[in-house]
Design an enzyme around this catalytic site. Structure first.
Site, short mmCIF file in Angstrom:
data_model
loop_
_atom_site.label_atom_id
_atom_site.label_comp_id
_atom_site.label_asym_id
_atom_site.label_seq_id
_atom_site.Cartn_x
_atom_site.Cartn_y
_atom_site.Cartn_z
N GLN A 90 7.39 -5.85 2.20
CA GLN A 90 7.07 -5.15 3.34
C GLN A 90 7.74 -5.75 4.58
OE1 GLN A 90 5.84 -2.00 2.61
NE2 GLN A 90 6.30 -1.58 4.86
N LYS A 108 1.25 2.46 -0.96
CA LYS A 108 2.24 2.09 -2.28
C LYS A 108 1.29 1.62 -3.28
CE LYS A 108 5.94 1.14 1.01
NZ LYS A 108 6.88 0.22 1.66
N ASP A 134 13.32 -1.41 -3.50
CA ASP A 134 13.57 -0.95 -2.26
C ASP A 134 15.15 -0.69 -2.01
OD1 ASP A 134 11.51 -0.56 -0.42
OD2 ASP A 134 11.39 -2.97 0.03
N1 GUN Z 1 9.04 -1.27 6.18
C1 GUN Z 1 9.19 0.01 6.59
N2 GUN Z 1 9.79 0.72 5.68
C2 GUN Z 1 9.98 0.08 4.66
C3 GUN Z 1 10.36 0.24 3.30
O1 GUN Z 1 10.74 1.06 2.87
N3 GUN Z 1 10.27 -1.02 2.65
C4 GUN Z 1 9.96 -2.28 3.00
N4 GUN Z 1 9.88 -3.11 2.18
N5 GUN Z 1 9.54 -2.22 4.28
C5 GUN Z 1 9.42 -1.21 5.00
#
Ligand code: GUN
Length: 288
Positions: A102, A58, A125
């Site tokens: 995350q 990311k 998100d």
């Molecule tokens: N864990 C797995 N997928 C995601 C996501 O799209 N965003 C976040 N914050 N955590 C995750």
């Protein structure tokens, strides 16, 4: 004897991501000429190996598209109160337009408390209840990145959902439920299936679009798919040989479907792409 139908067309998430990310990069440059750099804060608590890979990807994607990003890593022992204090500081930091914590967070931290602490204006998100409510009611807000990416994939093949039967396998807050709402907003008739569904195959055989988002291999096999259907595979699993695979039996289903997304190289890259789009839009919204 019946001829086998031609294999489905592949919807290439890498190629589509490249195109969308270059659009993001142009819009980022336009903001920069006004002295604004879109900024994303990525917060990781603990040592989950998969999470470490995700957050690295990311941050790298932000850099490549010209966005500012900070990665804040904390020990797994970080208290919930300390994490909430960090989120509060990021909510008030004008250089940060998007905040992502995350998931999963360590067991002693309540994920809902964390998600609800993020300002909805920075909830790139799309997990906050305000974002979920905005999606449900058709108000402006941030859409969760994975189902949003799926919608962009359908858009890329000019697929008109109006009057179609779309079926989602999985009912998570992150993918299944928001996916169903997005498909509904585009005028599909939507079915949501899950672990308690008893007649899955009878339902999938009626669907024009199938989104598989369960997290289990071979949830969808060729005998369950109507010829010509569009199949989007959100799964991220490992097969017996340790190779990355989705929820769909790709080799079988591609003989029946009209379109299919591969794993890897399908929905996965689109998730990060939509995170960039949401972060850019967060910056644009407060700098109209
Ligand atoms: N864990 C797995 N997928 C995601 C996501 O799209 N965003 C976040 N914050 N955590 C995750």
């Amino acid at each position: 004897m019946n001829q086998p139908s031609p294999p489905a067309q592949i919807i290439d998430g890498v190629a589509l991501s490249q195109k969308l990310r270059s659009d993001v990069a142009s819009r980022v440059q336009a903001l920069k000429t006004r002295g604004i750099t879109p900024g994303l804060a990525v917060v990781l608590v603990g040592e989950n190996p998969a999470s470490q890979v995700y957050v690295r990807n990311k941050v790298k994607a932000c850099e490549d598209a010209g966005l500012f990003s900070v990665l804040e890593k904390y020990e797994a022992t970080l208290t919930e109160a300390a994490l909430l204090a960090r989120i509060d500081a990021l909510n008030n930091d004008p250089a940060i337009h998007g905040i992502l914590v995350q998931l999963p967070v360590p067991a002693h931290i309540n994920a809902s408390h964390v998600i609800e602490a993020i300002s909805p204006d920075k909830d790139v998100d799309g997990f906050h209840v305000a974002s979920a409510g905005a999606l449900m009611t058709g108000m402006p807000g941030f859409w969760p990145c994975t189902p949003y990416g799926c919608m962009k994939m359908l858009e890329s093949i000019h697929y008109d959902l109006k009057g179609k039967h779309a079926l989602v396998i999985g009912r998570s807050n992150i993918v299944g439920k928001p996916m169903a709402l997005m498909l509904l907003q585009k005028h599909a008739s939507v079915t949501i299936c899950h672990s308690a569904t008893t007649n899955l195959k009878a339902l999938t055989l009626q669907a024009d679009v199938i989104v598989a988002a369960v997290g289990k291999r071979n949830v969808l096999t060729a005998d369950m798919v109507k010829p010509g259907a569009v199949v989007l595979d959100v799964g991220m699993n490992r097969n017996d040989a340790g190779k990355l695979c989705g929820d769909v039996d790709f080799e079988g289903v591609r003989q029946v479907a009209g379109y299919i997304t591969p794993v890897p190289g399908g929905v996965g890259p689109m998730t990060i792409t939509m995170l960039l789009v949401n972060t850019l839009e967060a910056a644009e919204r407060i700098n109209p």
